[in-house]
Design a protein around this motif. Sequence first.
Motif, short mmCIF file in Angstrom:
data_model
loop_
_atom_site.label_atom_id
_atom_site.label_comp_id
_atom_site.label_asym_id
_atom_site.label_seq_id
_atom_site.Cartn_x
_atom_site.Cartn_y
_atom_site.Cartn_z
N THR A 716 0.84 -1.06 0.16
CA THR A 716 -0.02 0.14 -0.12
C THR A 716 0.62 1.07 0.01
O THR A 716 1.79 1.45 0.71
CB THR A 716 -0.90 0.01 1.28
OG1 THR A 716 -1.95 -1.15 1.07
CG2 THR A 716 -1.76 1.38 1.16
N GLN A 718 0.07 5.40 0.25
CA GLN A 718 -0.96 6.34 0.67
C GLN A 718 -0.39 7.82 1.17
O GLN A 718 0.60 7.75 1.75
CB GLN A 718 -1.58 5.75 1.90
CG GLN A 718 -3.13 6.27 2.23
CD GLN A 718 -3.80 5.14 3.08
OE1 GLN A 718 -4.97 4.77 2.79
NE2 GLN A 718 -3.49 4.78 4.22
N SER A 735 -7.05 10.47 2.40
CA SER A 735 -5.98 10.04 1.81
C SER A 735 -6.16 9.61 0.48
O SER A 735 -7.41 9.07 0.12
CB SER A 735 -5.17 9.03 2.77
OG SER A 735 -6.06 7.73 2.76
N TRP A 736 -5.28 9.65 -0.40
CA TRP A 736 -5.50 8.91 -1.90
C TRP A 736 -4.34 7.81 -1.74
O TRP A 736 -3.48 7.82 -1.28
CB TRP A 736 -4.81 9.93 -2.89
CG TRP A 736 -4.60 9.05 -4.01
CD1 TRP A 736 -5.50 8.59 -4.96
CD2 TRP A 736 -3.19 8.96 -4.76
NE1 TRP A 736 -4.75 8.22 -6.19
CE2 TRP A 736 -3.42 8.32 -6.03
CE3 TRP A 736 -1.98 9.32 -4.55
CZ2 TRP A 736 -2.58 7.96 -6.82
CZ3 TRP A 736 -0.81 8.94 -5.57
CH2 TRP A 736 -1.05 8.61 -6.52
N PHE A 737 -4.78 6.43 -2.26
CA PHE A 737 -4.14 5.39 -2.02
C PHE A 737 -3.67 4.60 -3.18
O PHE A 737 -4.74 4.81 -4.37
CB PHE A 737 -4.85 4.35 -0.94
CG PHE A 737 -6.20 3.86 -1.34
CD1 PHE A 737 -6.32 2.86 -2.18
CD2 PHE A 737 -7.30 4.75 -0.84
CE1 PHE A 737 -7.58 2.30 -2.49
CE2 PHE A 737 -8.61 4.28 -1.19
CZ PHE A 737 -8.66 3.30 -2.10
N ASP A 739 -3.25 0.37 -3.78
CA ASP A 739 -3.18 -0.92 -3.15
C ASP A 739 -2.77 -1.85 -4.34
O ASP A 739 -3.29 -1.91 -5.42
CB ASP A 739 -4.30 -1.45 -2.53
CG ASP A 739 -4.81 -0.79 -1.26
OD1 ASP A 739 -3.96 -0.07 -0.59
OD2 ASP A 739 -6.05 -0.42 -0.88
N THR A 759 -6.99 1.77 -6.85
CA THR A 759 -6.76 3.11 -6.31
C THR A 759 -7.89 4.08 -5.82
O THR A 759 -9.16 3.48 -6.39
CB THR A 759 -5.83 4.09 -7.30
OG1 THR A 759 -5.33 5.31 -6.93
CG2 THR A 759 -6.78 4.39 -8.66
N SER A 762 -9.61 7.69 0.63
CA SER A 762 -10.21 6.93 1.84
C SER A 762 -10.38 8.20 2.86
O SER A 762 -9.58 9.00 3.00
CB SER A 762 -9.18 5.87 2.36
OG SER A 762 -9.48 5.44 3.59
N ASN A 775 -14.46 4.15 1.90
CA ASN A 775 -13.52 4.16 0.85
C ASN A 775 -14.15 4.20 -0.63
O ASN A 775 -15.11 3.60 -0.62
CB ASN A 775 -12.61 2.86 0.85
CG ASN A 775 -11.67 2.71 2.03
OD1 ASN A 775 -10.98 3.49 2.75
ND2 ASN A 775 -11.63 1.42 2.52
#
Length: 801
Positions: A716, A718, A735-737, A739, A759, A762, A775
């Motif tokens: 991940t 983030q 947050s922008w993530f 995975d 992506t 969250s 999310n």
Amino acid sequence: MKRIAALILLASLTANALAFEPFVVSDIRIDGLTRIAQGTVLSYLPIEKGDTLSDEKVQAAIRALYQTKFFSDVEVDRQGDILVIKVVERPAIAKLTLRGNKDIKEEDLRKGLKEIGLAEGETFDRLSLDRVQQELIRQYYNRGKYNVSVEPHVTKLDRNRVAIDIEIREGKAAKIKEINVVGNKAFTDKSIRDGFESDTTNWMSWYSKDDQYSREKLSGDLEKLSAYYMNRGYADFGVDSTQVAISPDKRAMYISTSVKEGEVYTVSDVKLLGELILPEDTLRKLVFIQKGQTFNRAAIEASTNAIKGILANIGYAFAKVTPIPKLDKDKRTVDLTLFIEPGKRVYVRRVVFQGNTRTEDEVLRREMRQLEGAWYSQAAIDRSKIRLQKLGYFKTVDIDKALVPGTVDQVDLTAKVEEQSAGSLMFGVGYSQYSKIILSASVSQNNFLGTGDRFSVGAETSNYYKRINASYVNPYLTDNGLQLGYNVSYSKLDYGNTDLANYTYSTKSFQTTLSWPISDFDSLSTSLGVSSNLINSQITTPRELVAYQDAVGNRTIHSWTSSLGYNHDTRNGYWAPTRGGVLSASIEGALPGSTVQFYKLFGEANHYWPVGGGFVLYLDGQVGYGKTYGQTYANNGYDAAGNIIYRKGDSIDFPFWENYYGGGVRDVRGFQDNTLGPRLCDGASASSTPAKDGSCSGGYYSYGQPIGGAFKVLGTAQVFLPLPFLKDVNTARVSWFVDVGNVYKDYQSFSASELRASTGLSLQWQAPIGPLIINFAVPIRKKDEDSRFVERIQFTFGNTF
């Protein structure tokens, strides 16, 4: 004004105090009392029975009674040898009403009014009411509301009482229409105003209120303007003047600031003077501005803070480092001197706690790394604060220091905490097209009777999963931090009601755990447990799973389990860390004598980095691996066509009920819980292996059922975003993530081409209903067989009490 007040008081005393021939007071009588007890008045009088009365004592008595603010008039008379005092009591405030206040909360207003004596039950003083009126108007002016009207109304009631009604008409705040900076040539208006709290009306002003004028905000913005220039070499920058104009209707504000930029300066030398305490080479490493570099106030401040910090860590709690810049305007250079005054080295006499109404002092004291009787250490105090925060019992933690009166080398520390509920009632709610509603609940108390002990009882239910568990943990079985815990649970999974492999799995287990610290950041843990697992297959269960049970030779699985774990935690916060991370590793499994002997290895590493501008980067990686040992199959296991899948005497494969799973709100987001990894068709299908699109033919289900795997990888990345409407990151973070991960049958089956990725955004929010995670995820790498398992919006929440 002071002279006028003195003259009025003198005239009052002269008028009310008659000239007396000195006499001995045989008794004192007070007339005019209706609400105040005579004993209360006598306690304030500087005259007692048997005293010889004089004019000076009379004036002192009148002065003392006026100072009580109980009376609006005081007269002194004499009847024989009896001193007669006639008073007129001030009325009492029977009721206080506030109307029309929206911008300032009523509880804040009442608290402020009470501090100056204007509260229900207090004595009414007209002067206090006038001060309140002016103070309220001033506070609204600071909020940009220049049309405010504050009208107090006083109504007389019976029994010498009054009712006060304060009517507030707030009006609308004046909007900032223009902000002009005059004299800037090196930088544009846009660049120097970046970060200002004050701004003209824009699309976010409805929330940020940045277009509302405030004197405090403007003062802070001018300081930021100075810092902007001085951090870029303009050592002689100055603000010449600032003008604030308001329109006739008091609805528009115009701000104009004139600046003198000056010139860019270079550092010609950096000297360290004063009492250095430490070797100069050591201190030089903490100076972040060097000869030949452009002048930078931020670097100078960082240097002074670093030097003060290292001195504070060795006992110099009140060290001062004063930067003294000497400008040469002809050469445009700065000769910088850092003058160090360490002060007295101090040690901590006592550590006291405030605000812990439920939690015992001992629970807080055992987390303190600053000890009583030891030299003061700022590093130890900062670490103590983090440890107290990580308990989860407190909303805020502050540690203040104060010199012990009469000493120069002793301080007392006061740890001020604001307790929050350590008990919680957690709820989780989920919904998908196939699993329907998923509910979970748990009741826990993380600070049982204020002792720091933890217990919890939890339950989870859906159309395929039921679980009940209870646990108890004593975090300080011994003084050195040995932790003892117990856990008992029962669960039943009916995968036939979901997209997972179709079988039921019931587990009863008991486990005891031990953990102990090996340093302030590191700990070890171990556990020992026993479990009994009953697996029931159905006609729709994938044939490979049934064959595995046949080959093992037992539907009921008995296990003696054990684990060993290591944890290294350097995070700088509990709810919303911005630095540090966690490194953990564990091994767990079934011991010899269990129906199936296996072990599982799991490792995780994550870290937080502040990257500037309020952004925080977070990286996390996880790896899980499982394998059996020391056993062979008792029987052959056959597929639907009668072919041997598992041969008697071969080494047993990893048990499918212990598989890792992937996907979900805290895993690879955007995919349904537990749906990543290998899939099998049901036992009635023509083939046990799904087609490339994930479909199965000839069976009860048209799709492959996820069964998990013995090897898992997850990564991940983030970035936590500094959004303007989320100023308190301890309450909410966005947050922008990205995975990336998947689950594989075993380690040999790993293939990077099979990794899934998603992506999205969250939101993590400590909401009034409890911790909330929402999310929005979009898979950016998936296969055709994943289509039915995609879930764009996922959430979970809890409630605290």
